[in-house]
Design a protein around this motif. Structure first.
Motif, short mmCIF file in Angstrom:
data_model
loop_
_atom_site.label_atom_id
_atom_site.label_comp_id
_atom_site.label_asym_id
_atom_site.label_seq_id
_atom_site.Cartn_x
_atom_site.Cartn_y
_atom_site.Cartn_z
N SER A 202 0.81 -1.22 0.00
CA SER A 202 0.00 0.00 0.00
C SER A 202 0.84 1.27 0.00
CB SER A 202 -0.95 0.01 1.21
OG SER A 202 -0.22 0.01 2.43
N TYR A 206 -0.15 1.33 -5.24
CA TYR A 206 -1.46 1.70 -4.71
C TYR A 206 -1.46 3.16 -4.25
CZ TYR A 206 -5.15 2.04 -1.13
OH TYR A 206 -6.20 2.44 -0.35
N GLY A 229 -3.33 2.10 3.54
CA GLY A 229 -3.92 0.78 3.38
C GLY A 229 -3.88 0.01 4.69
N THR A 238 -6.51 -4.74 -1.05
CA THR A 238 -7.23 -3.59 -1.59
C THR A 238 -7.09 -3.58 -3.10
OG1 THR A 238 -6.59 -2.34 0.39
CG2 THR A 238 -7.56 -1.10 -1.40
N TYR A 256 -13.10 0.42 -6.69
CA TYR A 256 -12.28 0.37 -5.48
C TYR A 256 -12.97 -0.54 -4.48
CZ TYR A 256 -10.01 1.82 -1.12
OH TYR A 256 -9.34 1.82 0.07
N ARG A 258 -12.18 -3.51 -0.86
CA ARG A 258 -11.30 -4.32 0.00
C ARG A 258 -11.75 -5.77 -0.02
NH1 ARG A 258 -8.64 -1.43 5.21
NH2 ARG A 258 -7.70 0.32 4.09
#
Length: 308
Positions: A202, A206, A229, A238, A256, A258
């Motif tokens: 993350s 990302y 993240g 993610t 987007y 999770r």
């Protein structure tokens, strides 16, 4: 402490100078090419010297406590690690990510060969720390963090792990076409591809995508988005869809989300050619993702173990 049956695998990578010599045959020809372009060749030499010095220092320290096997990262896919091996990486953050996916619970020690040059988020130790860290690891008293990894699987049995992120899309810069399905929702999409990030990843690809989205949101009077993240250990992934294009046949609603342990996430290719799935920026080591291929994304059962 006796060396006994202790075994340490030292993983190195080629320096920029080595890559240039491989391309131009000799150091002098490489120097001519670089200086002809007006660049400073001495920086390549300094980097090479610092790296060799760090590798030598780590080997001298480790040889006191373990048998050493030194390998280049190019040979990682064919390397068989023993369950009791300790792995030492001397290089950059990307080297740590490359190694972790081939391990199954073995501890990994990341050594930053030149802290003034490399940030070393995953390289918390310098060459001078290697003896102390190795001693603690062998005694079982070291500090470690578990790393959650992502997994991509195809229906024909191919599997790919990712320490930082998975990319699903086109090998070139043209748009990727596919069907995306996430927790009961489904739509056709055309985009620049999908990035699925771990907590460790993350802070990489990302983060850059989220920075762009946040900047655009602010320009339109929206609030700044958080690019934070999950933690390295958290069993969560993610995903972000890059540049989705809405049209008569494609939508841009699932962009987007999770993924937890029980979440469902799959992508079905609608591309006749050049579709790929690769991990951690290693485009050469890719799974073909062409028409009819379906890839299932989830959290990998095994975790990485990184000394901190």
């Amino acid at each position: 402490m006796e060396r006994g049956m202790n075994k340490a695998v030292l993983v190195t990578r080629k320096t920029r100078l080595e890559e240039l010599i491989r391309k131009y045959n000799t150091a002098e020809q490489a120097r001519f090419y670089i200086e002809h372009l007006g660049a400073d060749f001495s920086d390549y030499i300094k980097e090479e010297e610092a790296y060799r010095k760090a590798v030598s220092s780590v080997m001298q320290a480790a040889e006191k406590y373990a048998r050493i096997q030194k390998i280049d990262r190019d040979f990682l896919p064919n390397m068989i690690f023993g369950p009791q091996d300790i792995v030492i990486a001397v290089g950059q953050d990307g080297l740590v990510a490359n190694i972790l996916k081939y391990l199954d619970g073995q501890p990994l020690i990341g050594i930053n060969p030149e802290p003034a040059r490399w940030d070393g988020v995953l390289l918390p130790f310098e060459a001078g720390d290697s003896e102390r860290v190795l001693q603690r690891t062998l005694k079982g008293s070291g500090s470690f963090r578990e790393i959650t990894m992502a997994r991509a699987r195809t229906r024909d049995g191919q599997t790919m792990l990712a320490v930082n992120d998975l990319f699903v899309g086109q090998r070139t810069h043209v748009s990727a076409r596919y069907e995306i399905a996430w927790n009961g929702r489904k739509e056709n999409q055309s985009s620049s591809g999908i990035i699925i990030s771990t907590g460790l990843g993350s802070s990489g690809w990302y983060r850059s995508v989220m920075a762009q989205a946040s900047g655009i949101a602010e320009c339109f009077g929206g609030m700044r988005l958080s690019d934070r993240g999950p933690s390295w250990e958290e069993r969560v992934l993610t995903f972000v869809v890059r540049e989705p294009f809405p049209s008569r046949r494609t939508r841009a609603d699932i962009v987007y989300g999770r993924l937890a342990e029980r979440d469902s996430f799959r992508i079905l290719s609608q591309m006749p050619e050049n579709g790929v799935v690769f991990s951690d920026g290693m485009e050469k080591d890719a799974v073909e993702f062409n028409a009819g291929t379906e890839v299932l994304i989830d959290i990998a059962p095994k975790r990485g173990v990184l000394a901190v």
